[in-house]
Write a protein that holds these residues in place. Sequence first.
Motif, PDB file in Angstrom:
ATOM      1  N   PRO A  36     -21.555  21.185 -80.680  1.00  0.00           N
ATOM      2  CA  PRO A  36     -21.339  20.938 -82.110  1.00  0.00           C
ATOM      3  C   PRO A  36     -22.398  21.623 -82.975  1.00  0.00           C
ATOM      4  O   PRO A  36     -23.551  21.770 -82.549  1.00  0.00           O
ATOM      5  N   LEU A  37     -21.977  22.046 -84.163  1.00  0.00           N
ATOM      6  CA  LEU A  37     -22.886  22.699 -85.102  1.00  0.00           C
ATOM      7  C   LEU A  37     -22.571  22.266 -86.524  1.00  0.00           C
ATOM      8  O   LEU A  37     -21.425  21.944 -86.844  1.00  0.00           O
ATOM      9  N   ARG A  38     -23.591  22.301 -87.354  1.00  0.00           N
ATOM     10  CA  ARG A  38     -23.395  22.047 -88.774  1.00  0.00           C
ATOM     11  C   ARG A  38     -22.964  23.345 -89.449  1.00  0.00           C
ATOM     12  O   ARG A  38     -23.113  24.432 -88.896  1.00  0.00           O
ATOM     13  N   PHE A  39     -22.422  23.205 -90.657  1.00  0.00           N
ATOM     14  CA  PHE A  39     -21.866  24.340 -91.397  1.00  0.00           C
ATOM     15  C   PHE A  39     -22.882  25.477 -91.528  1.00  0.00           C
ATOM     16  O   PHE A  39     -22.579  26.635 -91.220  1.00  0.00           O
ATOM     17  N   ASN A  40     -24.085  25.154 -92.013  1.00  0.00           N
ATOM     18  CA  ASN A  40     -25.075  26.210 -92.240  1.00  0.00           C
ATOM     19  C   ASN A  40     -25.551  26.857 -90.949  1.00  0.00           C
ATOM     20  O   ASN A  40     -25.901  28.036 -90.943  1.00  0.00           O
ATOM     21  N   ALA A  41     -25.555  26.109 -89.857  1.00  0.00           N
ATOM     22  CA  ALA A  41     -25.915  26.700 -88.566  1.00  0.00           C
ATOM     23  C   ALA A  41     -24.859  27.729 -88.152  1.00  0.00           C
ATOM     24  O   ALA A  41     -25.195  28.811 -87.661  1.00  0.00           O
ATOM     25  N   LEU A  42     -23.593  27.389 -88.371  1.00  0.00           N
ATOM     26  CA  LEU A  42     -22.517  28.348 -88.094  1.00  0.00           C
ATOM     27  C   LEU A  42     -22.672  29.583 -88.969  1.00  0.00           C
ATOM     28  O   LEU A  42     -22.549  30.717 -88.504  1.00  0.00           O
ATOM     29  N   ARG A  43     -22.947  29.360 -90.232  1.00  0.00           N
ATOM     30  CA  ARG A  43     -23.068  30.480 -91.173  1.00  0.00           C
ATOM     31  C   ARG A  43     -24.230  31.400 -90.807  1.00  0.00           C
ATOM     32  O   ARG A  43     -24.127  32.628 -90.946  1.00  0.00           O
ATOM     33  N   VAL A  79     -22.530  17.064 -92.300  1.00  0.00           N
ATOM     34  CA  VAL A  79     -21.224  17.347 -91.679  1.00  0.00           C
ATOM     35  C   VAL A  79     -21.453  18.196 -90.439  1.00  0.00           C
ATOM     36  O   VAL A  79     -22.203  19.172 -90.464  1.00  0.00           O
ATOM     37  N   GLU A  80     -20.798  17.787 -89.364  1.00  0.00           N
ATOM     38  CA  GLU A  80     -20.911  18.494 -88.100  1.00  0.00           C
ATOM     39  C   GLU A  80     -19.513  18.884 -87.625  1.00  0.00           C
ATOM     40  O   GLU A  80     -18.567  18.128 -87.815  1.00  0.00           O
ATOM     41  N   TYR A  81     -19.414  20.047 -87.024  1.00  0.00           N
ATOM     42  CA  TYR A  81     -18.144  20.533 -86.491  1.00  0.00           C
ATOM     43  C   TYR A  81     -18.250  20.615 -84.978  1.00  0.00           C
ATOM     44  O   TYR A  81     -19.267  21.054 -84.434  1.00  0.00           O
ATOM     45  N   ALA A  82     -17.186  20.191 -84.307  1.00  0.00           N
ATOM     46  CA  ALA A  82     -17.143  20.227 -82.845  1.00  0.00           C
ATOM     47  C   ALA A  82     -15.764  20.693 -82.408  1.00  0.00           C
ATOM     48  O   ALA A  82     -14.766  20.499 -83.115  1.00  0.00           O
ATOM     49  N   ILE A  83     -15.728  21.292 -81.268  1.00  0.00           N
ATOM     50  CA  ILE A  83     -14.448  21.736 -80.710  1.00  0.00           C
ATOM     51  C   ILE A  83     -13.718  20.530 -80.120  1.00  0.00           C
ATOM     52  O   ILE A  83     -14.346  19.617 -79.598  1.00  0.00           O
ATOM     53  N   THR A  84     -12.416  20.512 -80.237  1.00  0.00           N
ATOM     54  CA  THR A  84     -11.603  19.444 -79.651  1.00  0.00           C
ATOM     55  C   THR A  84     -11.204  19.857 -78.228  1.00  0.00           C
ATOM     56  O   THR A  84     -11.362  21.028 -77.854  1.00  0.00           O
ATOM     57  N   PRO A  85     -10.661  18.927 -77.453  1.00  0.00           N
ATOM     58  CA  PRO A  85     -10.170  19.319 -76.124  1.00  0.00           C
ATOM     59  C   PRO A  85      -9.127  20.443 -76.198  1.00  0.00           C
ATOM     60  O   PRO A  85      -9.149  21.369 -75.385  1.00  0.00           O
ATOM     61  N   LEU A  86      -8.243  20.383 -77.192  1.00  0.00           N
ATOM     62  CA  LEU A  86      -7.260  21.456 -77.367  1.00  0.00           C
ATOM     63  C   LEU A  86      -7.962  22.764 -77.708  1.00  0.00           C
ATOM     64  O   LEU A  86      -7.638  23.828 -77.165  1.00  0.00           O
ATOM     65  N   GLY A  87      -8.931  22.697 -78.598  1.00  0.00           N
ATOM     66  CA  GLY A  87      -9.691  23.888 -78.980  1.00  0.00           C
ATOM     67  C   GLY A  87     -10.446  24.479 -77.803  1.00  0.00           C
ATOM     68  O   GLY A  87     -10.584  25.698 -77.691  1.00  0.00           O
ATOM     69  N   ALA A  88     -10.935  23.614 -76.914  1.00  0.00           N
ATOM     70  CA  ALA A  88     -11.672  24.098 -75.738  1.00  0.00           C
ATOM     71  C   ALA A  88     -10.773  24.933 -74.830  1.00  0.00           C
ATOM     72  O   ALA A  88     -11.224  25.932 -74.253  1.00  0.00           O
ATOM     73  N   THR A  89      -9.496  24.555 -74.716  1.00  0.00           N
ATOM     74  CA  THR A  89      -8.585  25.350 -73.883  1.00  0.00           C
ATOM     75  C   THR A  89      -8.384  26.737 -74.474  1.00  0.00           C
ATOM     76  O   THR A  89      -8.279  27.722 -73.749  1.00  0.00           O
TER      77      THR A  89
END
Length: 119
Positions: A36-43, A79-89
Amino acid sequence: MLVPDTYAANCPTRLVLDRIADKWAVLVLALLAQGPLRFNALRRRIEGVSQKMLSQTLKGLERDGLVRRTAFPTVPVTVEYAITPLGATLAERVELLRDWAEQHIAAVQAAQARYDQAA
């Protein structure tokens, strides 16, 4: 029930292909597959993406069920973003494309140079 056919103009799978063919979506999925990452970390990690484009990409991935957005009650809100199980596939497959691009960029650039020189 209709059988998916990505070659058919009205097939909803084309919407998914549009999403995963987007370079920003590919890069976001690859990073979130690591954790998981926060928005600014992704940016910061994805050089060249604008705040607006990253926001749109995250919203689209969230809508498609590939990314989960979690807001924490802090001041200001975290706010944190994480991949879902579907996204992981999907990320597994996207990572193969990213790896291919890194491994073959020299050959692609050489082909482009040959083509441009001949034109």
